[in-house]
Design an enzyme around this catalytic site. Structure first.
Site, PDB file in Angstrom:
ATOM      1  N   LYS A  12       0.807  -1.220   0.000  1.00 22.57           N
ATOM      2  CA  LYS A  12       0.000   0.000   0.000  1.00 22.57           C
ATOM      3  C   LYS A  12       0.847   1.281   0.000  1.00 22.57           C
ATOM      4  CE  LYS A  12      -3.930  -2.208   2.296  1.00 22.57           C
ATOM      5  NZ  LYS A  12      -4.855  -2.119   3.462  1.00 22.57           N
ATOM      6  N   TYR A  58     -12.465  -2.057  -4.381  1.00 21.55           N
ATOM      7  CA  TYR A  58     -13.051  -2.182  -3.040  1.00 21.55           C
ATOM      8  C   TYR A  58     -14.577  -2.069  -3.049  1.00 21.55           C
ATOM      9  CZ  TYR A  58      -8.398  -2.074  -1.050  1.00 21.55           C
ATOM     10  OH  TYR A  58      -7.098  -2.379  -0.713  1.00 21.55           O
ATOM     11  N   ASN A  90      -2.091   0.177   6.899  1.00 18.79           N
ATOM     12  CA  ASN A  90      -1.573  -1.084   7.429  1.00 18.79           C
ATOM     13  C   ASN A  90      -0.701  -1.856   6.445  1.00 18.79           C
ATOM     14  OD1 ASN A  90      -3.506  -2.161   5.727  1.00 18.79           O
ATOM     15  ND2 ASN A  90      -4.765  -3.024   7.366  1.00 18.79           N
ATOM     16  N   HIS A 148      -2.178  -5.594   1.580  1.00 21.66           N
ATOM     17  CA  HIS A 148      -3.476  -6.238   1.367  1.00 21.66           C
ATOM     18  C   HIS A 148      -3.189  -7.633   0.853  1.00 21.66           C
ATOM     19  CE1 HIS A 148      -7.487  -7.080  -0.311  1.00 21.66           C
ATOM     20  NE2 HIS A 148      -6.811  -7.607  -1.315  1.00 21.66           N
ATOM     21  N   GLU A 153      -9.456 -10.817  -7.706  1.00 23.04           N
ATOM     22  CA  GLU A 153      -8.517  -9.718  -7.479  1.00 23.04           C
ATOM     23  C   GLU A 153      -7.320  -9.773  -8.425  1.00 23.04           C
ATOM     24  OE1 GLU A 153      -9.560  -8.977  -2.768  1.00 23.04           O
ATOM     25  OE2 GLU A 153      -7.629  -9.852  -3.274  1.00 23.04           O
TER      26      GLU A 153
END
Length: 140
Positions: free
Chosen positions: A11, A51, A114, A117, A128
């Site tokens: 990320k 998302y 965080n 993913h 995905e």
């Protein structure tokens, strides 16, 4: 155990801090092979599409803003039970709850930033991976 493929995203909080190599080392040390990889900048629309499953959740807008705030590294990982193995090496979503030595414990800034993913099921992994990669881009 079955050989699987899973999607991994490094990320914007991690790419901003030049952690891609360290994160990839953690993945490879866990027995996962990187069989496709590219650094991209998600548009807001592409983040929303990825998302979309979370569209009704209160964090959706912040998540899409964050994921389109800087480069990400999307990659396909392959290995024995790759989905579960990747989720184990990533650690809990909340880095305060993540086990020592996991990617999120070591590198995440907070529950929102965080660092990584990972797909959570074989069905989601397939969806995905296809969202970011053509079959010709995955070299096993």
């Amino acid at each position: 155990m079955a050989v699987e493929r899973t999607l991994s995203i490094i990320k914007p909080d991690a790419t901003r801090r030049d952690l891609t190599g360290k994160i990839n080392a953690c993945l490879e040390d866990a027995g996962l092979r990187i069989v496709a990889q590219k650094r991209i900048l998600l548009t807001r629309a592409r983040a929303e599409g990825f998302y979309a499953v979370h569209k009704e959740r209160p964090f959706f807008n912040d998540l899409c803003d964050f994921m389109s705030s800087g480069p990400v590294v999307v990659q396909v990982l392959e290995g024995e039970d790759a989905i579960a193995r990747n989720r184990q090496v990533m650690g809990a979503t909340n880095p305060d709850e993540a086990a020592g030595g996991t990617i999120r414990k070591q590198f995440a800034e907070n529950i929102e930033a965080n660092t990584v993913h990972g797909s959570d099921s074989p069905e989601n992994a397939a969806t995905e991976i296809a969202y970011f990669f053509d079959d010709s881009e995955i070299v096993g």
